[in-house]
Scaffold this motif. Structure first.
Motif, short mmCIF file in Angstrom:
data_model
loop_
_atom_site.label_atom_id
_atom_site.label_comp_id
_atom_site.label_asym_id
_atom_site.label_seq_id
_atom_site.Cartn_x
_atom_site.Cartn_y
_atom_site.Cartn_z
N GLN A 89 -3.01 -4.55 -4.42
CA GLN A 89 -2.34 -3.52 -5.20
C GLN A 89 -0.83 -3.70 -5.26
N ALA A 90 -0.27 -4.49 -4.34
CA ALA A 90 1.19 -4.67 -4.31
C ALA A 90 1.52 -6.05 -3.76
N TYR A 91 2.67 -6.57 -4.17
CA TYR A 91 3.15 -7.87 -3.71
C TYR A 91 4.64 -7.74 -3.42
N LEU A 92 5.00 -7.74 -2.16
CA LEU A 92 6.40 -7.64 -1.74
C LEU A 92 6.87 -8.99 -1.22
N ILE A 93 8.09 -9.33 -1.56
CA ILE A 93 8.63 -10.64 -1.20
C ILE A 93 9.53 -10.53 0.02
N LYS A 94 9.27 -11.39 1.01
CA LYS A 94 10.11 -11.45 2.21
C LYS A 94 11.46 -12.00 1.81
N TYR A 113 -4.30 -2.95 4.34
CA TYR A 113 -4.15 -4.31 4.84
C TYR A 113 -2.81 -4.84 4.34
N VAL A 114 -2.07 -5.53 5.21
CA VAL A 114 -0.86 -6.23 4.81
C VAL A 114 -1.10 -7.69 5.13
N LEU A 115 -1.01 -8.54 4.11
CA LEU A 115 -1.34 -9.95 4.26
C LEU A 115 -0.16 -10.84 3.93
N SER A 116 0.01 -11.87 4.74
CA SER A 116 0.99 -12.90 4.45
C SER A 116 0.36 -13.89 3.47
N GLY A 117 1.17 -14.58 2.71
CA GLY A 117 0.65 -15.54 1.75
C GLY A 117 0.06 -16.79 2.39
N GLU A 136 11.60 -0.69 5.06
CA GLU A 136 11.51 0.62 4.44
C GLU A 136 10.70 0.55 3.15
N GLN A 137 10.89 -0.50 2.37
CA GLN A 137 10.12 -0.67 1.14
C GLN A 137 8.64 -0.86 1.45
N ILE A 138 8.33 -1.59 2.50
CA ILE A 138 6.94 -1.78 2.89
C ILE A 138 6.31 -0.43 3.25
N GLU A 139 7.03 0.34 4.05
CA GLU A 139 6.51 1.65 4.48
C GLU A 139 6.30 2.55 3.27
N PHE A 147 0.49 -7.60 -0.22
CA PHE A 147 0.97 -8.91 0.20
C PHE A 147 2.43 -8.78 0.59
N TYR A 148 2.78 -9.43 1.70
CA TYR A 148 4.16 -9.50 2.16
C TYR A 148 4.42 -10.98 2.41
N SER A 149 4.99 -11.65 1.43
CA SER A 149 5.03 -13.10 1.43
C SER A 149 6.39 -13.65 1.03
#
Length: 117
Positions: free
Chosen positions: A95-100, A47-51, A105-108, A76-78
């Motif tokens: 499990q992960a929190y990536l910042i927009k 699952y990829v979730l926005s904040g 490529e990092q998401i993949e 999370f991709y927020s």
């Protein structure tokens, strides 16, 4: 198969196109309620979730998903960059929190790592 829940349809389309190049099928939802319904009805590898969502938050959705799915990775991709939000996401079960605007490529790479472990 990935469920991406993001309030902006354009963002969903862009990420879906990017991940399709790596062999992923992406199912998109633009609201918390639609995302929750899809999560309950389909088998997803991540699952990829926005904040922030129109009818709730990614944190709320993460907590709801964890009530019936305790193992599928959540990323999370927020655009929210506060440390407290990262801690709250992990506490809710992510499990992960990536910042927009982190590159796709990092998401993949993050999804690949989580799905294959």
């Amino acid at each position: 198969r990935i469920l991406y829940v993001e309030e902006h349809a354009e963002s969903c389309e862009l990420l879906a196109l990017w991940l399709k190049n790596y062999g992923y099928e992406v199912v998109s939802a633009n609201t918390m309620s639609d995302g929750l319904g899809l999560a309950k009805s389909g088998a997803f590898d991540a699952y990829v979730l926005s904040g922030k969502l129109i009818d709730g938050t990614g944190l709320d959705l993460c907590r709801q998903i964890r009530l019936f799915d305790r193992t599928t990775p959540i990323v999370f991709y927020s655009a929210v960059t506060r440390d407290t939000d990262l801690v709250a996401a992990v506490t809710a079960g992510a499990q992960a929190y990536l910042i927009k605007p982190n590159d796709f490529e990092q998401i993949e790479l993050t999804i690949k790592h989580l799905v294959n472990n």
